[in-house]
Write a protein that holds these residues in place. Structure first.
Motif, short mmCIF file in Angstrom:
data_model
loop_
_atom_site.label_atom_id
_atom_site.label_comp_id
_atom_site.label_asym_id
_atom_site.label_seq_id
_atom_site.Cartn_x
_atom_site.Cartn_y
_atom_site.Cartn_z
N ARG A 102 0.83 -1.21 0.00
CA ARG A 102 0.00 0.00 0.00
C ARG A 102 0.87 1.26 0.00
O ARG A 102 0.62 2.20 -0.77
N LEU A 103 1.90 1.29 0.86
CA LEU A 103 2.81 2.44 0.90
C LEU A 103 3.65 2.52 -0.37
O LEU A 103 4.00 3.63 -0.82
N LEU A 104 3.99 1.38 -0.94
CA LEU A 104 4.76 1.37 -2.18
C LEU A 104 3.97 2.02 -3.31
O LEU A 104 4.50 2.82 -4.08
N GLU A 105 2.69 1.72 -3.42
CA GLU A 105 1.85 2.32 -4.44
C GLU A 105 1.68 3.81 -4.21
O GLU A 105 1.69 4.61 -5.17
N SER A 106 1.57 4.21 -2.94
CA SER A 106 1.45 5.63 -2.62
C SER A 106 2.73 6.39 -2.98
O SER A 106 2.68 7.51 -3.50
N ALA A 107 3.89 5.80 -2.70
CA ALA A 107 5.17 6.46 -2.99
C ALA A 107 5.39 6.60 -4.49
O ALA A 107 5.97 7.59 -4.95
N GLN A 108 4.91 5.62 -5.27
CA GLN A 108 5.08 5.70 -6.72
C GLN A 108 4.21 6.79 -7.34
O GLN A 108 4.54 7.33 -8.40
N LYS A 109 3.13 7.15 -6.69
CA LYS A 109 2.26 8.21 -7.19
C LYS A 109 2.79 9.59 -6.83
O LYS A 109 2.35 10.59 -7.41
N ALA A 110 3.71 9.66 -5.85
CA ALA A 110 4.20 10.96 -5.37
C ALA A 110 5.13 11.58 -6.40
O ALA A 110 6.05 10.91 -6.90
N HIS A 111 4.91 12.85 -6.71
CA HIS A 111 5.72 13.59 -7.66
C HIS A 111 6.18 14.90 -7.03
O HIS A 111 5.42 15.53 -6.27
N ILE A 112 7.40 15.31 -7.35
CA ILE A 112 7.93 16.61 -6.92
C ILE A 112 8.13 17.44 -8.17
O ILE A 112 9.02 17.17 -8.99
N PHE A 113 7.26 18.45 -8.35
CA PHE A 113 7.27 19.30 -9.53
C PHE A 113 7.18 18.47 -10.81
O PHE A 113 7.84 18.75 -11.82
N GLY A 114 6.40 17.41 -10.75
CA GLY A 114 6.16 16.57 -11.92
C GLY A 114 7.10 15.40 -12.07
O GLY A 114 6.92 14.57 -12.98
N ALA A 115 8.14 15.28 -11.21
CA ALA A 115 9.12 14.19 -11.29
C ALA A 115 8.86 13.20 -10.16
O ALA A 115 8.78 13.59 -9.00
N PRO A 116 8.73 11.91 -10.45
CA PRO A 116 8.53 10.91 -9.41
C PRO A 116 9.74 10.81 -8.49
O PRO A 116 10.88 11.05 -8.90
N LEU A 117 9.51 10.45 -7.22
CA LEU A 117 10.61 10.34 -6.26
C LEU A 117 11.65 9.31 -6.67
O LEU A 117 12.84 9.46 -6.39
N ALA A 118 11.21 8.25 -7.36
CA ALA A 118 12.12 7.16 -7.69
C ALA A 118 12.75 7.31 -9.07
O ALA A 118 13.55 6.45 -9.48
N ALA A 119 12.44 8.37 -9.82
CA ALA A 119 12.96 8.55 -11.17
C ALA A 119 14.38 9.12 -11.14
O ALA A 119 14.76 9.85 -10.23
N LYS A 120 15.18 8.78 -12.19
CA LYS A 120 16.55 9.25 -12.32
C LYS A 120 16.70 10.02 -13.63
O LYS A 120 15.88 9.90 -14.54
N PHE A 121 17.79 10.77 -13.73
CA PHE A 121 18.09 11.52 -14.96
C PHE A 121 18.37 10.57 -16.11
O PHE A 121 18.05 10.87 -17.27
N THR A 122 18.95 9.42 -15.84
CA THR A 122 19.36 8.46 -16.88
C THR A 122 18.29 7.42 -17.20
O THR A 122 18.56 6.50 -17.97
N ASP A 123 17.10 7.53 -16.60
CA ASP A 123 16.05 6.53 -16.88
C ASP A 123 15.57 6.63 -18.32
O ASP A 123 15.59 7.70 -18.95
N SER A 124 15.11 5.52 -18.80
CA SER A 124 14.56 5.46 -20.16
C SER A 124 13.15 6.03 -20.18
O SER A 124 12.47 6.09 -19.15
N PRO A 125 12.68 6.45 -21.36
CA PRO A 125 11.31 6.98 -21.44
C PRO A 125 10.26 5.97 -20.98
O PRO A 125 9.26 6.35 -20.37
N GLU A 126 10.46 4.69 -21.27
CA GLU A 126 9.50 3.68 -20.88
C GLU A 126 9.38 3.57 -19.36
O GLU A 126 8.27 3.44 -18.81
N LYS A 127 10.53 3.61 -18.68
CA LYS A 127 10.51 3.51 -17.22
C LYS A 127 9.86 4.73 -16.58
O LYS A 127 9.16 4.63 -15.57
N VAL A 128 10.11 5.91 -17.17
CA VAL A 128 9.52 7.14 -16.65
C VAL A 128 8.01 7.12 -16.87
O VAL A 128 7.23 7.54 -15.99
#
Length: 421
Positions: free
Chosen positions: A139-165
């Motif tokens: 439940r917390l994992l799903e909530s954390a994946q929905k969280a965005h900071i200025f449109g960027a997910p908390l778990a996203a990286k600069f080098t991530d692929s478009p599909e992963k983003v």
């Protein structure tokens, strides 16, 4: 969860638990699935860790200043045993042992903070990989994946692929813009922190290789942060930017209130302290008394800023005491040659004025009625009878010789020219 994360579960589990506790508080205010709730949870984790590391930070300051004090001795050892590296290392270790200095003490906050940084990295990486970790359940994992900071997910990286983003419900442009801005801010905060340390809080009277190394790190660290920052998740960038801002503010406070002796920051601090003490006639708290006490105890070893501070107190009619207090001096305080303070009456001794040579010969300096030792008693009213002329002459010569011995220096005297009548 991968094998490395499982080995370090003893630290990832407490970190995830702290984040969840903060999330429950901020989630009730901003909503459980918002970036504010999860982002502020990470910021609060940083603040909690840094508060716990304050004792290590104080120890780091003391170790850094001790190393700066030892730089001249270390330089002598390096020059003396420059062809014998083993003997050089032995003498260095001996110097550290005698002075009770540990070079690794200056790295304690970074070393102590590293496990928490590693744990947070794996927590956010597990969120990006859709894996539960620590106390973060599905439940917390799903909530954390929905969280965005200025449109960027908390778990996203600069080098991530478009599909992963896209799987994290965001766009690659938003992720790269947000991460690039945070990496730049992180590098600039690190550069400014190191720069204010080098320009304001370093003893400029000592030029050593240690200062050159610190100056080099001032430019190297921001580059390292920029290179590794592109591989950090947004949540880790939030963590590292927050800890850099905390370090910058903490260092500004230390430089402002407890600067390194001989630095530009000490000159500014002593100038402010001198104005306050001159205005109120006393020190404000125990920290200021400790600084004044240390300056008084140095004596003749004071640097130019400390001597200027003591002289400023003396001009204001104040005297710094050995216990760090400041008292008013009725006669004014004067700085002695040995670095201690004394009253003006004791420091200045009035010497008798030397009379001109013409007055000494003419006898003008003697009080009226007192005979001058070098003048000849040839006044007619003081003349003796003719019958006792020889005895009077003999007695006169003896009296003149006696007075000359009492009023003149020993040794032959220059004969006085006969007076003109």
């Amino acid at each position: 969860m991968d094998t490395i994360a499982s080995l370090f579960s003893f630290i990832t589990t407490p970190v995830s638990w702290v984040i969840v506790q903060f999330h429950s508080v901020y989630g009730s205010l901003f909503g459980p699935d918002t970036g504010w709730a999860w982002g502020l949870s990470i910021v609060s984790l940083v603040i909690l860790i840094r508060i716990c590391l304050i004792p290590l930070f104080v120890k780091q300051i003391k170790a850094t200043r001790a190393m700066q004090t030892l730089q001249p001795e270390m330089k002598k050892i390096q020059e003396r045993y420059k062809n014998d590296k083993q003997r050089q290392s032995e003498e260095m270790m001996k110097l550290y042992k005698e002075t009770g200095t540990n070079p690794l003490s200056s790295c304690l906050p970074i070393l102590a903070q590293s496990p928490f940084f590693f744990a947070l990295y794996h927590v956010l990486n597990s969120i990006a990989s859709n894996d539960t970790i620590g106390v973060i359940n599905e439940r917390l994992l799903e909530s954390a994946q929905k969280a965005h900071i200025f449109g960027a997910p908390l778990a996203a990286k600069f080098t991530d692929s478009p599909e992963k983003v896209e799987a994290l419900n965001s766009s690659l442009t938003d992720v790269r813009v947000v991460t690039a801005i945070m990496i730049v801010l992180m590098s600039l905060s690190q550069f400014y922190t190191q720069r204010q340390l080098m320009t304001k809080n370093v003893d400029t009277t000592v030029k050593t290789p240690f200062m050159q190394q610190q100056k080099m790190l001032m430019y190297v660290f921001p580059v390292i942060f920029a290179v590794f920052g592109i591989n950090f998740p947004v949540g880790v960038l939030v963590y590292w930017l927050t800890t850099n801002v905390w370090t910058m503010g903490q260092q500004m406070y230390v430089i402002h209130n407890n600067p390194t002796p001989g630095s530009k920051a000490q000159a500014s601090y002593l100038e402010r302290l001198s104005k306050h003490v001159a205005k109120h006639g006393k020190t404000r708290n125990r920290r200021e008394r400790a600084i004044v006490k240390a300056i008084v105890a140095k004596g003749r070893e004071r640097n130019e800023y400390e001597r200027k501070f003591i002289n400023g107190l003396n001009k204001a009619g104040l005297a710094a005491q050995t216990d760090g207090t400041v008292i008013k001096s009725e006669n004014g305080a004067a700085e002695a040659e040995d670095g201690t303070t004394s009253t003006a009456a004791a420091a200045k001794r009035q010497q008798p004025k030397r009379q001109p040579k013409s007055k000494r010969h003419s006898g003008a300096a003697k009080p009226a009625g007192e005979p001058t030792s070098l003048t000849k008693a040839d006044d007619p009213q003081d003349a003796k009878p003719s019958g006792s002329k020889g005895k009077a002459k003999s007695a006169g010569n003896g009296s003149t010789r006696s007075k000359a011995q009492s009023g003149q220096r020993k040794g032959p005297q220059r004969p006085k020219s006969p007076s003109k009548k």
